[in-house]
Design an enzyme around this catalytic site. Structure first.
Site, PDB file in Angstrom:
ATOM      1  N   GLY A 280      30.611  43.646  45.290  1.00  0.00           N
ATOM      2  CA  GLY A 280      31.936  44.498  45.319  1.00  0.00           C
ATOM      3  C   GLY A 280      33.319  43.709  45.157  1.00  0.00           C
ATOM      4  N   THR A 281      33.994  44.430  44.326  1.00  0.00           N
ATOM      5  CA  THR A 281      35.492  43.765  44.039  1.00  0.00           C
ATOM      6  C   THR A 281      36.682  43.943  44.921  1.00  0.00           C
ATOM      7  OG1 THR A 281      35.201  44.963  42.101  1.00  0.00           O
ATOM      8  CG2 THR A 281      34.346  42.905  41.798  1.00  0.00           C
ATOM      9  N   THR A 282      37.654  44.675  44.078  1.00  0.00           N
ATOM     10  CA  THR A 282      39.011  44.725  44.743  1.00  0.00           C
ATOM     11  C   THR A 282      39.386  46.026  45.418  1.00  0.00           C
ATOM     12  OG1 THR A 282      39.447  43.729  42.669  1.00  0.00           O
ATOM     13  CG2 THR A 282      41.381  44.669  44.045  1.00  0.00           C
TER      14      THR A 282
END
EC number: 3.4.25.1
Lengths: 232, 282
Positions: free
Chosen positions: B53-55
């Site tokens: 998962g990112t931001t």
């Protein structure tokens, strides 16, 4: 040399049951009543911290009478049991039936194998999507379970209080109606011809399992909100 | 001992009836340690390919905070999911957003939510916001072994402090270090760009509605420069998960509101670029 006395199993069990019953009878009663949108719990309890009614899981609550340290232990065990089961499987898979079973096994084992039975009586209730799906289980000190419908009274004056609730309870009552009924039962005269007591909101511990709430159905009612409900 | 169904042993096991900890994680560690995410044996020395998962961004506003996360999960250069959710309610008054290995992160969130609820049920009162932040740090620390294998989980935690009446943000590192952030913060692969954006757009006393827009713009900027961060998907109508946490609790911003905010942001940017390009040719 002294000879050990022979005690028949019947006598042994009867003595234990009497002992447990006496312990439970000393405590104040708890009234559990079903209403149109859930299940209500009421008891006379001036303490704000030592609860007799508590949340176990999303739609399951626990009510107890008897010795505080013993039922508090069972309550914590129930919360651990429910949370572990919900974490291992899914929140949907935690049911009052399974919990009542675990409690029954525990109470039953202690009653027959240990020197002192647990001096407690419990209710495990689960609110369903509809009133028909509500479940109320009553568990006694010896591990017996009863599947109750509509209402339960347990504790010291259970039989007398039950007659008050039984006379006026019917399906589909609203929350203010059942609370007034429960509080009238709790305040009824201890013996024939005695005076009815009026219990103020501050002397009561009241909670509901409200089926209209999205996830966690359990809610405590206190203060001005409870006063309003009791005045109807 | 570690059977998930305690009924398999009839009566409630002694561990359940032993008075003591109000922590579900501690209970699990003693009764069923295999169920704890950090306690699993790691096989092989190679890093495992798993979705990441990112931001995540968090913004303090008047009377609380706003947390937002994009919807992309990546596996190497591939998009593993376009609608993963990475911002969750931790309890009624706090939110947790996660960057890192998606599978572990989601499990960690589930355990953290349960930890807070378990404490609340057993003690009959809520943990303080600092208490919650510290519990999370302990749980991250338990995951250090997996983090060294490349399976790190880095959360961003924020909540409404009921005692002080303000929104507060906490960030973490993989070793369980807990740092309180002021004003705003971002974690994950697009965080560098999001932080730049937040620095320019954030000001003291933002209303929750303004803060929602600031958070969304930061995510749009992150998606602009980071390939692992997904922007608002106007074709499929997939919007970032945005939540406000105030005195009235955790509230997820509805999709209709997000759609409007996204439309305004996109329209403004389009207009700016139109001028720039148009200017060259005129």
């Amino acid at each position: 040399m002294s000879m050990p006395f022979y005690v028949s199993p019947e006598q042994l069990m009867k003595d234990r049951a009497d002992y447990a019953r006496k312990g439970i009878a000393r405590g104040r009663s708890v009234v559990v009543v079903q209403y149109d949108e859930g299940i209500a719990f009421a008891t006379e309890n001036a303490s704000r911290a030592l609860h007799k009614v508590s949340e176990i899981y999303d739609r399951i609550a626990f009510a107890a009478v008897g010795k505080y340290n013993e039922f508090e232990n069972l309550r914590v065990a129930g919360v651990r049991y429910a949370d572990l089961r919900g974490y291992s499987y899914d929140r949907e898979d935690v049911t009052a039936r399974a919990l009542a079973n675990a409690y029954a096994q525990t109470l039953g084992t202690v009653f027959t194998t240990e020197s002192k039975p647990l001096e407690v009586e419990l209710v495990v209730a689960e609110v369903g999507r509809t009133a028909e799906a509500d479940q109320i289980y009553r568990l006694t000190y010896d591990g017996s379970v009863a599947d109750e419908h509509g209402w339960v009274v347990m504790g010291g004056q259970a039989e007398r209080l039950a007659s008050v609730v039984e006379a006026d309870w019917r399906q589909g009552l609203t929350l203010p109606q059942v609370l007034q009924l429960a509080v009238r039962a709790l305040g009824s005269a201890p013996e024939e011809g005695g005076d009815q007591r009026t219990l103020p909101a501050a002397q009561l511990e009241v909670a509901v399992l409200d089926r209209t709430r999205p996830r966690r159905a359990f809610r405590r009612l206190a203060g001005p909100l409870l006063e309003d409900l009791l005045e109807g | 001992m570690t059977h998930p169904d305690p009924l398999a042993t009839g009566r409630l096991p002694a561990a359940f009836l032993t008075p003591g900890s109000s922590s579900f994680v501690d209970f699990l560690a003693s009764y069923a340690p295999g169920l704890l995410p950090g306690n699993r044996p790691v096989v092989g020395a190679e890093p495992v390919a798993a979705p990441h998962g990112t931001t995540i961004v968090a913004v303090v506003c008047a009377g609380g905070l706003v947390m937002a996360g994009d919807r992309r999960a990546t596996m190497g250069s591939m998009i593993a999911s376009r609608e993963i959710e990475k911002v969750f309610p931790a309890d009624d008054y706090s939110a947790i957003g996660i960057a890192g290995t998606a599978g572990l992160a989601v499990e960690l969130v589930r355990l953290f939510q349960l930890e807070l609820e378990h404490y609340e049920k057993i003690e009959g009162s809520l943990l303080s916001l600092d208490g919650k932040a510290n519990r999370l740090a302990t749980m991250i620390r338990g995951n250090l072994g997996l983090a060294l294998q490349g399976l790190a989980v880095v959360p961003l935690f924020g909540g409404f402090d009921l005692d002080r009446g303000v929104g507060r943000i906490f960030s973490y590192d993989v070793t369980g270090g807990r740092y309180e952030e002021h004003e705003h913060h971002a974690v994950g692969s697009g965080s560098v760009f999001a932080r730049g954006s937040l620095k320019k757009l954030w000001r003291r006393g933002l209303t929750p509605d303004e803060a929602v827009r600031v958070a969304l713009e930061a995510l749009v900027d992150a998606a602009d420069d980071d390939s692992a961060t997904g922007g608002p998907d106007t074709t499929r109508r997939i919007w970032p998960v945005v939540a406000t946490v105030t005195r009235s609790g955790y509230l997820r911003v509805p999709d209709e509101t997000l759609e409007q905010v996204v439309e305004t942001v996109v329209a403004e940017r389009r207009a700016q670029h139109g001028h720039a390009r148009g200017g060259e040719h005129a």
